[in-house]
Every structure is written in structure tokens, then in C-alpha cells.
Design an enzyme around this catalytic site. Sequence first.
Site, PDB file in Angstrom:
ATOM      1  N   LYS A  14       0.835  -1.213   0.000  1.00  0.00           N
ATOM      2  CA  LYS A  14       0.000   0.000   0.000  1.00  0.00           C
ATOM      3  C   LYS A  14       0.869   1.263   0.000  1.00  0.00           C
ATOM      4  CE  LYS A  14      -2.156  -1.213   3.846  1.00  0.00           C
ATOM      5  NZ  LYS A  14      -1.521  -2.526   4.058  1.00  0.00           N
ATOM      6  N   ARG A  92     -10.504  -0.204   7.360  1.00  0.00           N
ATOM      7  CA  ARG A  92      -9.922  -1.495   7.735  1.00  0.00           C
ATOM      8  C   ARG A  92     -10.982  -2.458   8.233  1.00  0.00           C
ATOM      9  NH1 ARG A  92      -4.337  -0.231   7.768  1.00  0.00           N
ATOM     10  NH2 ARG A  92      -3.336  -1.591   9.224  1.00  0.00           N
ATOM     11  N   ARG A 129      11.928  -4.940   5.269  1.00  0.00           N
ATOM     12  CA  ARG A 129      11.520  -3.547   5.017  1.00  0.00           C
ATOM     13  C   ARG A 129      12.325  -2.559   5.874  1.00  0.00           C
ATOM     14  NH1 ARG A 129       5.389  -1.619   5.666  1.00  0.00           N
ATOM     15  NH2 ARG A 129       5.558  -2.542   7.720  1.00  0.00           N
ATOM     16  N   ARG A 162      10.441  -0.989  11.509  1.00  0.00           N
ATOM     17  CA  ARG A 162       9.282  -0.662  12.326  1.00  0.00           C
ATOM     18  C   ARG A 162       9.136  -1.598  13.519  1.00  0.00           C
ATOM     19  NH1 ARG A 162       4.207   0.401   8.385  1.00  0.00           N
ATOM     20  NH2 ARG A 162       3.241  -1.016   9.870  1.00  0.00           N
ATOM     21  N   ARG A 173      -0.969  -9.547  12.844  1.00  0.00           N
ATOM     22  CA  ARG A 173      -1.575  -8.538  11.952  1.00  0.00           C
ATOM     23  C   ARG A 173      -2.237  -9.212  10.759  1.00  0.00           C
ATOM     24  NH1 ARG A 173       3.706  -5.403  10.978  1.00  0.00           N
ATOM     25  NH2 ARG A 173       2.602  -4.253   9.357  1.00  0.00           N
TER      26      ARG A 173
END
Length: 216
Positions: A14, A92, A129, A162, A173
Site C-alpha cells: 500500500k 480497515r 523492510r 518498524r 496482523r
Amino acid sequence: MLRVALIAPPGGGKGTQAAMMKEHFGLVHIATGDIFRAIVRGEYKGNMDVEMIKGYMARGELIPDQVVIDLVVERISQPDCAKGYLMDGFPRTVEQAKAFDAIDPSKRLTHVLYLRVPREVILDRLLGRWTCPTCQAVYHEKTHPPKVAGICDVDGTALIQREDDKEETILKRLDIYEKQTMPLISYYRDAKILTEIDGNATIYDVFSQIKEVLSA
Ligand code: AP5
């Protein structure tokens, strides 16, 4: 006018696609995850229970619907959103979508893009990431590395990983996404504004599909 939302699993691309869409289509980019991270860092004005938000994010859980809805409704009422916007991470839940549909019809979504990415590729994407804490640019150590390892191409800031990109939190998640966010696919399919995109392609191939849909 384009008022677009991106739906995808955690690590589904996203943020990566939103950065390219913002540039190409000149849309205002509203990323609820980035806003909540700014709140946790104390960089966002307004009356927010920072400890509460921090707790939900660290556990990989969704922040209560009403908190999110109030924040998004306030954000899209600002003048820069009058020419369209791009939602990254909102809605969401079906409750968030319904609340959003209940506001001014002239601000409702025109397109919802669902980036399909299989669960098995997500861990690799999120464990590799790296993010810029200053401009939020997103990199991946293998598929989308910065020019200089560990340094943001845009502003030279040292990149970070993160807090919620730990294996255990990622799996949680993903479970929450499947239970709470996947029902949005049929909600928007019924509303006839959903397009499915193959999100398991190269970053540039995914963007080509998006451009085709939004330029039509
Ligand atoms: P949020 O920040 O929205 O996190 P998320 O949905 O888990 O999504 P991510 O940001 O992890 O991934 P992404 O899809 O943006 O992928 P990216 O482009 O970075 O939300 C965080 C938290 O905030 C939530 O858990 C919740 O607590 C709270 N929150 C936010 N919104 C909320 C809401 N509406 N309601 C309630 N709570 C809310 O890509 C990932 C990696 O893959 C990168 O390294 C990238 O370089 C790489 N990559 C991307 N595309 C490709 C590709 N095509 N091929 C190969 N690699 C790729």
C-alpha cells in the site's frame, strides 16, 4: 475526481504504491498508519490518548473504529482534500466503511483497489523492510534497496525498521487482516467500486495495473 482507497494485507505494498500514485496522479496521500505513528512520536496536534494508540500498534491490533473514523473525517474536511485523495490503510473494517459512506456523498470513495498478495510472501517483505522516519519512504533490502545501504535516497536520513515488523506481530496482523479487513472486499464489490490487482508482481508491474484502472 479520484477518491481512492487501497486495501491489502500488511506488507501488501500500500505505502509503496501510494507514493507512486501520489506523484503520478497528484493525490493527497492519507496513510492512517503514518498518522498514528506520528501521534506516538508526539508530532501530531490534537487530543489523542497516545499510550492507548501505542499499545494497539505494538500488539499489532486495530485501533478502535471511532478513534480512526473521527481522525479521517477531520482530515478529509481539510481544503487540500477537495480535489481528491488516496487512502492508505483506511477503511480497515466494515464498520469504518459504513461510517465513511454515511458522510457527505460528495466525499465518498470512487475506487477501491484490492492488492492481492499471498500470505506466504508477506513475511519476507516485512522482515526486509526499511523505512525513513522523516519522509516515510519505504525500501526493501532485496527488492527495492536504497542507493546507499541504510540511508534514505530522498533526504539522507538513517533508515529504521518498524516496531511492529517482528515475526510474531506480523502473523497476528495477518490474522486480524483476514478476519476484520477481508470482509471489505465483498462490501466494495457489492458497491461496484472494487478492482482486484495482482499485488504479487514487481513494484512497477503493480503500478502499471493501477495506472490502467485509474486512467480509464
Ligand atoms: P499500517 O501502517 O497501515 O500497516 P499495515 O496495513 O500493516 O501495512 P504496512 O504499512 O505494514 O504495509 P504496506 O501495505 O504499506 O506495504 P509496503 O508498501 O510498506 O498500520 C499500522 C498499524 O496502525 C495497524 O496495525 C493498526 O494498529 C493501526 N491502524 C492503521 N490504520 C488503521 C485503521 N484504519 N483502523 C485501525 N487501526 C489502524 O511494502 C512492504 C515491503 O514490501 C517494503 O519493504 C516494500 O519495499 C516491499 N514491496 C512492496 N511492494 C512490493 C512488490 N510488488 N514486490 C516486492 N516487494 C515489494
